[in-house]
Structure formats: C-alpha cells, structure tokens
Design a protein around this motif. Structure first.
Motif, PDB file in Angstrom:
ATOM      1  N   SER A  61      41.621  56.084  27.557  1.00 35.96           N
ATOM      2  CA  SER A  61      41.118  54.793  27.086  1.00 35.96           C
ATOM      3  C   SER A  61      42.211  53.740  26.924  1.00 35.96           C
ATOM      4  O   SER A  61      41.921  52.556  26.813  1.00 35.96           O
ATOM      5  CB  SER A  61      40.360  54.963  25.769  1.00 35.96           C
ATOM      6  OG  SER A  61      41.208  55.507  24.788  1.00 35.96           O
ATOM      7  N   ALA A  98      43.433  51.054  32.176  1.00 34.26           N
ATOM      8  CA  ALA A  98      42.263  50.467  32.828  1.00 34.26           C
ATOM      9  C   ALA A  98      41.382  51.583  33.388  1.00 34.26           C
ATOM     10  O   ALA A  98      41.877  52.501  34.050  1.00 34.26           O
ATOM     11  CB  ALA A  98      42.694  49.512  33.923  1.00 34.26           C
ATOM     12  N   ILE A  99      40.094  51.501  33.134  1.00 33.94           N
ATOM     13  CA  ILE A  99      39.170  52.578  33.509  1.00 33.94           C
ATOM     14  C   ILE A  99      38.887  52.593  35.009  1.00 33.94           C
ATOM     15  O   ILE A  99      38.886  53.650  35.633  1.00 33.94           O
ATOM     16  CB  ILE A  99      37.865  52.456  32.702  1.00 33.94           C
ATOM     17  CG1 ILE A  99      38.173  52.701  31.225  1.00 33.94           C
ATOM     18  CG2 ILE A  99      36.814  53.440  33.192  1.00 33.94           C
ATOM     19  CD1 ILE A  99      37.027  52.404  30.297  1.00 33.94           C
ATOM     20  N   TYR A 100      38.651  51.422  35.581  1.00 34.39           N
ATOM     21  CA  TYR A 100      38.269  51.323  36.999  1.00 34.39           C
ATOM     22  C   TYR A 100      39.226  52.070  37.929  1.00 34.39           C
ATOM     23  O   TYR A 100      38.785  52.909  38.723  1.00 34.39           O
ATOM     24  CB  TYR A 100      38.115  49.840  37.363  1.00 34.39           C
ATOM     25  CG  TYR A 100      38.271  49.504  38.806  1.00 34.39           C
ATOM     26  CD1 TYR A 100      37.252  49.770  39.707  1.00 34.39           C
ATOM     27  CD2 TYR A 100      39.436  48.920  39.288  1.00 34.39           C
ATOM     28  CE1 TYR A 100      37.383  49.453  41.040  1.00 34.39           C
ATOM     29  CE2 TYR A 100      39.580  48.598  40.605  1.00 34.39           C
ATOM     30  CZ  TYR A 100      38.555  48.867  41.489  1.00 34.39           C
ATOM     31  OH  TYR A 100      38.694  48.568  42.804  1.00 34.39           O
ATOM     32  N   ALA A 153      27.970  57.290  35.765  1.00 33.19           N
ATOM     33  CA  ALA A 153      28.484  56.530  34.622  1.00 33.19           C
ATOM     34  C   ALA A 153      28.223  57.283  33.317  1.00 33.19           C
ATOM     35  O   ALA A 153      29.097  57.357  32.446  1.00 33.19           O
ATOM     36  CB  ALA A 153      27.859  55.140  34.580  1.00 33.19           C
ATOM     37  N   ILE A 169      31.056  55.895  30.790  1.00 32.29           N
ATOM     38  CA  ILE A 169      31.540  54.535  31.033  1.00 32.29           C
ATOM     39  C   ILE A 169      30.361  53.633  31.371  1.00 32.29           C
ATOM     40  O   ILE A 169      29.250  54.101  31.614  1.00 32.29           O
ATOM     41  CB  ILE A 169      32.589  54.476  32.168  1.00 32.29           C
ATOM     42  CG1 ILE A 169      31.976  54.890  33.506  1.00 32.29           C
ATOM     43  CG2 ILE A 169      33.806  55.322  31.825  1.00 32.29           C
ATOM     44  CD1 ILE A 169      32.836  54.579  34.702  1.00 32.29           C
ATOM     45  N   ASN A 170      30.620  52.349  31.433  1.00 34.28           N
ATOM     46  CA  ASN A 170      29.620  51.359  31.786  1.00 34.28           C
ATOM     47  C   ASN A 170      29.228  51.523  33.257  1.00 34.28           C
ATOM     48  O   ASN A 170      30.102  51.673  34.112  1.00 34.28           O
ATOM     49  CB  ASN A 170      30.209  49.967  31.533  1.00 34.28           C
ATOM     50  CG  ASN A 170      29.223  48.865  31.750  1.00 34.28           C
ATOM     51  OD1 ASN A 170      28.665  48.703  32.817  1.00 34.28           O
ATOM     52  ND2 ASN A 170      29.034  48.077  30.707  1.00 34.28           N
ATOM     53  N   ASN A 229      28.405  49.340  35.363  1.00 35.06           N
ATOM     54  CA  ASN A 229      29.038  48.299  36.187  1.00 35.06           C
ATOM     55  C   ASN A 229      30.440  48.719  36.616  1.00 35.06           C
ATOM     56  O   ASN A 229      30.869  48.418  37.735  1.00 35.06           O
ATOM     57  CB  ASN A 229      29.096  46.973  35.429  1.00 35.06           C
ATOM     58  CG  ASN A 229      27.732  46.381  35.206  1.00 35.06           C
ATOM     59  OD1 ASN A 229      26.807  46.606  35.991  1.00 35.06           O
ATOM     60  ND2 ASN A 229      27.578  45.642  34.128  1.00 35.06           N
ATOM     61  N   THR A 230      31.151  49.393  35.732  1.00 34.41           N
ATOM     62  CA  THR A 230      32.493  49.882  36.068  1.00 34.41           C
ATOM     63  C   THR A 230      32.402  50.950  37.160  1.00 34.41           C
ATOM     64  O   THR A 230      33.188  50.948  38.109  1.00 34.41           O
ATOM     65  CB  THR A 230      33.197  50.448  34.813  1.00 34.41           C
ATOM     66  OG1 THR A 230      33.230  49.430  33.817  1.00 34.41           O
ATOM     67  CG2 THR A 230      34.606  50.915  35.128  1.00 34.41           C
ATOM     68  N   MET A 231      31.426  51.845  37.032  1.00 37.06           N
ATOM     69  CA  MET A 231      31.238  52.886  38.055  1.00 37.06           C
ATOM     70  C   MET A 231      30.863  52.251  39.385  1.00 37.06           C
ATOM     71  O   MET A 231      31.384  52.640  40.431  1.00 37.06           O
ATOM     72  CB  MET A 231      30.168  53.875  37.602  1.00 37.06           C
ATOM     73  CG  MET A 231      29.954  55.034  38.571  1.00 37.06           C
ATOM     74  SD  MET A 231      31.432  56.065  38.840  1.00 37.06           S
ATOM     75  CE  MET A 231      31.535  56.925  37.275  1.00 37.06           C
ATOM     76  N   ARG A 251      31.635  49.311  40.451  1.00 32.58           N
ATOM     77  CA  ARG A 251      32.832  48.659  40.992  1.00 32.58           C
ATOM     78  C   ARG A 251      33.738  49.688  41.670  1.00 32.58           C
ATOM     79  O   ARG A 251      34.286  49.442  42.749  1.00 32.58           O
ATOM     80  CB  ARG A 251      33.577  47.945  39.869  1.00 32.58           C
ATOM     81  CG  ARG A 251      34.793  47.197  40.326  1.00 32.58           C
ATOM     82  CD  ARG A 251      35.405  46.402  39.193  1.00 32.58           C
ATOM     83  NE  ARG A 251      36.679  45.853  39.619  1.00 32.58           N
ATOM     84  CZ  ARG A 251      37.710  45.672  38.836  1.00 32.58           C
ATOM     85  NH1 ARG A 251      37.635  45.980  37.553  1.00 32.58           N
ATOM     86  NH2 ARG A 251      38.822  45.168  39.292  1.00 32.58           N
ATOM     87  N   ALA A 252      33.905  50.859  41.040  1.00 32.28           N
ATOM     88  CA  ALA A 252      34.739  51.920  41.626  1.00 32.28           C
ATOM     89  C   ALA A 252      34.127  52.416  42.934  1.00 32.28           C
ATOM     90  O   ALA A 252      34.836  52.605  43.932  1.00 32.28           O
ATOM     91  CB  ALA A 252      34.904  53.071  40.639  1.00 32.28           C
TER      92      ALA A 252
END
Length: 118
Positions: free
Chosen positions: A7, A10-12, A41, A46-47, A49-51, A53-54
């Motif tokens: 944490s 950056a997660i992405y 996700a 995680i969010n 949206n982050t998943m 994006r990845a």
C-alpha cells in the motif's frame, strides 16, 4: 492469483507486474480466460477502475486480448510471452548488478557469486 500489494507504492504498476510474473511463471497460460474485472479487483482488494487500467496496459503490450463477447484472455502469442520473460529477467539482472557494484563488487566477483549460488 496471489496478490501482494504494498500500500505504500502505486497500486497500478504492482498489478501489471503481478500479471507479468504470473504469465512468465506459467501461473497464467497462453489463451487462458481471465476472470472479470470485478472478480479480479475483488480478489486483489482494489478498485475495479485500477484493475481495468492495469488490464488496458497489458492489452496495449499485447499480453491480454479483449474478445468483446467472451471476455479477456491471455495472449496466444508464445513469442510475446518469451519476449516479456527475457525483458523482465534482464531488468532483474540489471538491478542486481547495480546493487552489487554499489557495494563494491567487480564484474568478475559478481559472476563468481552467481556461480556459487546456482
């Protein structure tokens, strides 16, 4: 997949690297159908949206394919998988060599250390 998200970072990029590690280690196989973005996700805590994006980054790198009606799949392109494995290994070796040089080892000493460990 086993997610080890730090944490404090950056997660992405961690998600992208996690997928790459799973792909080059064989945990994910060529042509394998991926779970939905929401499932991934949720699994990674995680969010979505982050998943997404990845996964978009992995699609850009042509490691994941989006088949509109059936979902996302790992690429069937074995050469792409081989190439990313070599690229990843090269980055890890460069990091190791940099650290070893920083602490005073010569190239010959680094090679000897590696030989001792293998």
């Amino acid at each position: 997949m086993n997610w080890n998200i730090d944490s404090s970072l950056a997660i992405y990029p961690q998600i992208v690297e996690g997928f790459i590690k799973a792909l080059i280690s064989g945990e994910l196989t060529a042509g394998q159908k991926l779970p939905s973005v929401r499932e991934l996700a949720s699994d990674a805590a995680i969010n979505p949206n982050t998943m997404q994006r990845a996964l978009a980054e992995l699609e850009r790198r042509e490691l994941v394919e989006n088949k509109r009606t059936t979902g996302k799949f790992v690429t069937n392109d074995i050469q792409a998988i081989t190439d990313i494995k070599k690229e990843y290994a090269g980055k890890q070796v460069k990091k190791f060599i940099t650290v070893m040089k920083e602490i005073g080892y010569t190239p010959d000493e680094i090679i000897n250390i590696i030989k001792e460990q293998v």
